[in-house]
Design a protein around this motif. Structure first.
Motif, PDB file in Angstrom:
ATOM      1  N   ASN A 463      49.801  40.136  31.197  1.00 17.66           N
ATOM      2  CA  ASN A 463      51.090  39.452  31.108  1.00 17.66           C
ATOM      3  C   ASN A 463      51.692  39.167  32.480  1.00 17.66           C
ATOM      4  OD1 ASN A 463      51.190  39.259  28.327  1.00 17.66           O
ATOM      5  ND2 ASN A 463      52.246  41.216  28.059  1.00 17.66           N
ATOM      6  N   LYS A 464      51.093  39.742  33.539  1.00 13.65           N
ATOM      7  CA  LYS A 464      51.560  39.491  34.903  1.00 13.65           C
ATOM      8  C   LYS A 464      50.863  38.247  35.466  1.00 13.65           C
ATOM      9  CE  LYS A 464      53.725  43.561  35.255  1.00 13.65           C
ATOM     10  NZ  LYS A 464      53.322  44.112  33.966  1.00 13.65           N
ATOM     11  N   PRO A 465      51.551  37.464  36.297  1.00 20.82           N
ATOM     12  CA  PRO A 465      50.879  36.341  36.972  1.00 20.82           C
ATOM     13  C   PRO A 465      49.680  36.837  37.777  1.00 20.82           C
ATOM     14  CG  PRO A 465      53.265  36.195  37.245  1.00 20.82           C
ATOM     15  CD  PRO A 465      52.994  37.529  36.618  1.00 20.82           C
ATOM     16  N   TRP A 470      42.870  39.659  38.293  1.00 26.71           N
ATOM     17  CA  TRP A 470      42.778  40.984  38.922  1.00 26.71           C
ATOM     18  C   TRP A 470      42.018  41.950  38.026  1.00 26.71           C
ATOM     19  CZ3 TRP A 470      45.136  45.810  37.655  1.00 26.71           C
ATOM     20  CH2 TRP A 470      45.043  46.783  38.652  1.00 26.71           C
ATOM     21  N   LEU A 471      42.283  41.893  36.731  1.00 28.52           N
ATOM     22  CA  LEU A 471      41.601  42.777  35.786  1.00 28.52           C
ATOM     23  C   LEU A 471      40.105  42.489  35.757  1.00 28.52           C
ATOM     24  CD1 LEU A 471      42.195  45.020  33.727  1.00 28.52           C
ATOM     25  CD2 LEU A 471      42.394  43.242  31.980  1.00 28.52           C
ATOM     26  N   ASN A 472      39.747  41.214  35.815  1.00 20.28           N
ATOM     27  CA  ASN A 472      38.320  40.856  35.832  1.00 20.28           C
ATOM     28  C   ASN A 472      37.621  41.433  37.058  1.00 20.28           C
ATOM     29  OD1 ASN A 472      38.725  39.429  33.480  1.00 20.28           O
ATOM     30  ND2 ASN A 472      38.881  37.431  34.480  1.00 20.28           N
ATOM     31  N   GLN A 473      38.283  41.347  38.214  1.00 22.97           N
ATOM     32  CA  GLN A 473      37.705  41.906  39.442  1.00 22.97           C
ATOM     33  C   GLN A 473      37.571  43.424  39.333  1.00 22.97           C
ATOM     34  OE1 GLN A 473      40.265  40.666  42.632  1.00 22.97           O
ATOM     35  NE2 GLN A 473      39.624  38.523  42.550  1.00 22.97           N
ATOM     36  N   LEU A 474      38.611  44.060  38.837  1.00 21.37           N
ATOM     37  CA  LEU A 474      38.625  45.511  38.703  1.00 21.37           C
ATOM     38  C   LEU A 474      37.495  45.980  37.785  1.00 21.37           C
ATOM     39  CD1 LEU A 474      41.860  47.567  38.023  1.00 21.37           C
ATOM     40  CD2 LEU A 474      39.754  48.074  36.840  1.00 21.37           C
ATOM     41  N   ASN A 475      37.340  45.327  36.647  1.00 29.15           N
ATOM     42  CA  ASN A 475      36.322  45.729  35.675  1.00 29.15           C
ATOM     43  C   ASN A 475      34.912  45.343  36.098  1.00 29.15           C
ATOM     44  OD1 ASN A 475      38.229  46.912  34.052  1.00 29.15           O
ATOM     45  ND2 ASN A 475      38.452  45.162  32.688  1.00 29.15           N
ATOM     46  N   ALA A 483      48.891  49.517  46.069  1.00 28.27           N
ATOM     47  CA  ALA A 483      49.864  48.423  46.050  1.00 28.27           C
ATOM     48  C   ALA A 483      49.539  47.426  44.940  1.00 28.27           C
ATOM     49  CB  ALA A 483      49.867  47.718  47.405  1.00 28.27           C
ATOM     50  N   GLU A 484      48.256  47.116  44.759  1.00 28.67           N
ATOM     51  CA  GLU A 484      47.861  46.214  43.679  1.00 28.67           C
ATOM     52  C   GLU A 484      48.136  46.846  42.317  1.00 28.67           C
ATOM     53  OE1 GLU A 484      43.772  45.714  44.745  1.00 28.67           O
ATOM     54  OE2 GLU A 484      44.106  43.787  45.714  1.00 28.67           O
ATOM     55  N   LEU A 485      47.870  48.141  42.220  1.00 27.79           N
ATOM     56  CA  LEU A 485      48.133  48.839  40.961  1.00 27.79           C
ATOM     57  C   LEU A 485      49.605  48.739  40.601  1.00 27.79           C
ATOM     58  CD1 LEU A 485      47.280  50.714  38.640  1.00 27.79           C
ATOM     59  CD2 LEU A 485      47.621  52.651  40.190  1.00 27.79           C
ATOM     60  N   PHE A 486      50.506  48.947  41.576  1.00 26.45           N
ATOM     61  CA  PHE A 486      51.930  48.862  41.290  1.00 26.45           C
ATOM     62  C   PHE A 486      52.355  47.432  40.978  1.00 26.45           C
ATOM     63  CE2 PHE A 486      54.423  52.745  41.971  1.00 26.45           C
ATOM     64  CZ  PHE A 486      53.397  53.626  42.243  1.00 26.45           C
ATOM     65  N   GLN A 487      51.639  46.458  41.508  1.00 24.73           N
ATOM     66  CA  GLN A 487      51.973  45.069  41.221  1.00 24.73           C
ATOM     67  C   GLN A 487      51.626  44.685  39.793  1.00 24.73           C
ATOM     68  OE1 GLN A 487      50.115  42.247  43.865  1.00 24.73           O
ATOM     69  NE2 GLN A 487      50.750  40.469  42.675  1.00 24.73           N
ATOM     70  N   PHE A 488      50.436  45.097  39.336  1.00 21.98           N
ATOM     71  CA  PHE A 488      49.950  44.649  38.025  1.00 21.98           C
ATOM     72  C   PHE A 488      50.128  45.685  36.916  1.00 21.98           C
ATOM     73  CE2 PHE A 488      48.350  40.667  39.321  1.00 21.98           C
ATOM     74  CZ  PHE A 488      47.790  40.799  40.578  1.00 21.98           C
ATOM     75  N   TYR A 489      50.282  46.957  37.260  1.00 21.53           N
ATOM     76  CA  TYR A 489      50.452  47.998  36.242  1.00 21.53           C
ATOM     77  C   TYR A 489      51.438  49.037  36.781  1.00 21.53           C
ATOM     78  CZ  TYR A 489      48.919  50.943  32.311  1.00 21.53           C
ATOM     79  OH  TYR A 489      48.852  51.689  31.154  1.00 21.53           O
ATOM     80  N   PRO A 490      52.710  48.638  36.927  1.00 23.87           N
ATOM     81  CA  PRO A 490      53.721  49.505  37.540  1.00 23.87           C
ATOM     82  C   PRO A 490      54.055  50.699  36.648  1.00 23.87           C
ATOM     83  CG  PRO A 490      54.734  47.536  36.634  1.00 23.87           C
ATOM     84  CD  PRO A 490      53.257  47.334  36.527  1.00 23.87           C
ATOM     85  N   PRO A 491      54.772  51.685  37.202  1.00 18.66           N
ATOM     86  CA  PRO A 491      55.075  52.896  36.438  1.00 18.66           C
ATOM     87  C   PRO A 491      55.729  52.653  35.084  1.00 18.66           C
ATOM     88  CG  PRO A 491      55.550  53.258  38.746  1.00 18.66           C
ATOM     89  CD  PRO A 491      55.182  51.803  38.619  1.00 18.66           C
ATOM     90  N   ALA A 492      56.649  51.682  35.013  1.00 21.77           N
ATOM     91  CA  ALA A 492      57.317  51.424  33.731  1.00 21.77           C
ATOM     92  C   ALA A 492      56.313  50.993  32.665  1.00 21.77           C
ATOM     93  CB  ALA A 492      58.395  50.362  33.910  1.00 21.77           C
TER      94      ALA A 492
END
Length: 575
Positions: A463-465, A470-475, A483-492
């Motif tokens: 749901n993030k721009p 990013w998920l495709n690269q990660l997987n 920093a990328e983790l907080f951008q695409f999957y922040p604590p909330a």
């Protein structure tokens, strides 16, 4: 410590906060939406210390932004996730000199091209300070050659730093898109003073990536104020994140404020706070600090509390029996990659109270306060030297029976799993692994180590721009940064995904049969099985011996470990 009276002629912006269930009774709290590091009162004492060849100093009259670095507040507020676009609001970067952001001048040309989006596609002539840097080397700048091509042809140019030339004539806006770069991507960011990042010293403390706020909702009433003639106080609520927050004062000088419950019910009703003491940190020192900086200042700090998290400590100073008033002060600490000093940088004047005034205590959960600033105990010195304190947000409130599906305290279960998986660190990133015969590959992410193919995590990320890319690269095995983790999957998002996943597991698991009892999963066995599913997947074998990639925990042992921690946390709601 100096015995002169604290200068409290400073007015902090305040807000009204309700502290009872009817909102009928209110007290004043600092309004962190209107307070910044630059607007806090100046420090009252000077000091200095040297560690590993680096000297840190602070001088009377300086505000915290002038002696605190980004590393000092990284655990508490995560300033490394900010960029100039977040900070410099309503200002034209074309009007802000590069000299006002020394960190930018310290970057090499290669690193700038690596971190500034599309900078490599510009020619040097399109970036005036870079053009001047190259001309200073006697180069004729080719307007048809991009910076990326130029560095490929002559890699030694990549080691040039911007500050090798006079930057006074250039502005931050002369470097296109540099405002989108997170501070943590700049080399040397951690040693940068808050005052040396444009407008950061004016950013409200509530607007940092981890906003500063109160920890808990507990208030007490100041019943009496006692001076230094007092001795030996045992029932205290003051101490440190290392020694705990009930450290007795066993000496001769124990000035303190005596607390009572807000309702002041009298001697016939003994409440939680009746007779409890908050000892003056001006007279009592306690153990503090961790890691490689633990023994700075002799490992000692003023006794006090952390009602607003780990950015600073609140300390009672000089109780005055003649005026029935007491001053409080803030104390800060320094941090680096391997540890934190005790909270001994101060005093910074804070709030003054009178007898019968309500005072904010924060939370009575000492474990929660300690977890905001001290890493989990490790059995090896290497782990202690390289670990960082977990960032912990306030736990959800104790649930009512109606909000406890199948009798499960979801908040306690979340906390128990987080403590096993990541010690509560929302920026934790696991190794790349494949499961289910290679059908699912990815990394464990965040506080709960959700696999990147977990459907709840996937939904939040895509749901993030740019989230799907990013998920495709990660997987596919790509390395990712916190920093990328907080951008695409922040604590909330981590919290919401975990709660949804647990509620789903509770519903499904209560309809399944426990092979050890022949009955539906319930009680402690339900907690064990839900934990096993989080660890090994919904189809994992009940009480199986399959282990994680490190071979540390099996399904069975993981479930038992989570159950133990869950029971400890759930019991807090009963105390």
């Amino acid at each position: 410590m100096s015995q002169q009276k604290l200068n409290t002629e400073f007015n902090l912006p305040m807000r009204l906060a309700a502290f009872d269930s009817t909102n009928a009774t209110q007290a004043l709290l600092p309004d962190w939406q209107r307070i910044s590091f630059g607007s806090l009162p100046p420090i009252q004492e000077s000091g200095t210390f040297t560690f590993a060849g680096k000297t840190r100093t602070w001088k009377v009259g300086q505000t915290p932004d002038q002696y605190l670095t980004l590393a000092d507040i990284q655990t508490a507020l995560k300033p490394d996730l900010l960029n100039l676009a977040n900070i410099v609001k309503g200002l034209d970067l074309k009007t802000i000199a590069i000299n006002s952001f020394p960190l930018l001048g310290e970057q090499t040309l290669k690193h700038l091209v690596d971190i500034v989006p599309s900078l490599g596609n510009f020619s040097a002539n399109q970036v005036p300070p870079i053009a001047a840097l190259l001309q200073n080397q006697g180069l004729i700048v080719d307007s048809n050659s991009t910076l990326a091509d130029l560095l490929t042809q002559n890699p030694t140019l990549g080691e040039l730093k911007l500050n090798e030339i006079d930057l006074s004539a250039y502005t931050i806006g002369d470097i296109p898109q540099v405002e989108s770069v997170q501070l943590g991507q700049f080399q040397g960011w951690s040693d940068t003073l808050i005052a040396d990042v444009p407008a950061l010293n004016a950013l409200p403390l509530s607007e940092f990536p981890l906003p500063l706020t109160q920890l808990g909702q507990v208030f007490a009433r100041i019943d009496f104020i006692w001076g230094k003639a007092e001795q030996k106080r045992w029932r205290t609520i003051s101490g440190s994140d290392v020694a705990g927050f009930s450290v007795p004062c066993q000496g001769q000088d124990c000035p303190y404020i005596e607390l009572d419950d807000l309702e002041n019910s009298g001697r016939t009703v003994r409440g939680e706070f009746e007779g409890r003491s908050w000892i003056s940190g001006k007279y009592q020192q306690v153990e503090g600090g961790w890691g490689c900086l633990k023994f700075v200042n002799g490992g000692q700090e003023p006794t006090g509390r952390l009602p607003f998290g780990s950015a600073f400590k609140v300390v009672v100073m000089e109780p005055d029996e003649t005026t029935d008033t007491v001053d409080t002060a803030l104390y800060f600490r320094f941090q680096n990659f391997c540890g934190a000093t005790p909270y001994f940088i101060g005093p910074v004047p804070f709030l003054t109270y009178r007898v019968n005034a309500p005072i904010f205590i924060g939370t009575l959960d000492s474990q929660q306060m300690r977890a905001t600033s001290v890493p989990q105990t490790s059995t090896t010195s290497e782990a202690l030297a390289t670990s960082s304190p977990p960032v912990v947000t306030p736990d959800e409130p104790c649930p009512t029976v109606a909000n406890s599906p199948a009798g499960v305290n979801v908040a306690a279960l979340k906390s128990a799993i987080a403590s096993v998986e990541s010690s509560g660190q929302p920026d934790a990133i696991g190794p790349y692994v494949c499961a289910d015969g290679g059908r699912n590959c990815g990394r464990a992410l965040g506080k709960y180590q959700d696999m990147s193919y977990n459907p709840y995590a996937v939904q939040a990320i895509v749901n993030k721009p740019g989230g799907q890319a990013w998920l495709n690269q990660l997987n596919s095995g790509a390395t990712i940064t916190p920093a990328e983790l907080f951008q695409f999957y922040p604590p909330a998002d981590q919290e919401a995904a975990m709660k949804a996943a647990l509620l789903n597991k509770i519903t499904r698991t209560t309809s399944e049969i426990d092979p050890t009892t022949g009955l539906p999963f319930a009680g402690e066995r339900l907690i064990e099985r839900i934990a096993q599913k989080h660890f090994g997947g919904d189809a994992s074998l009940v009480d199986g011996q399959a282990t994680d990639v490190f071979g540390r925990l099996s399904l069975k042992s993981y479930g038992l470990d989570v159950l133990r921690r869950y029971k400890e946390r759930a019991n807090l709601c009963k105390s």
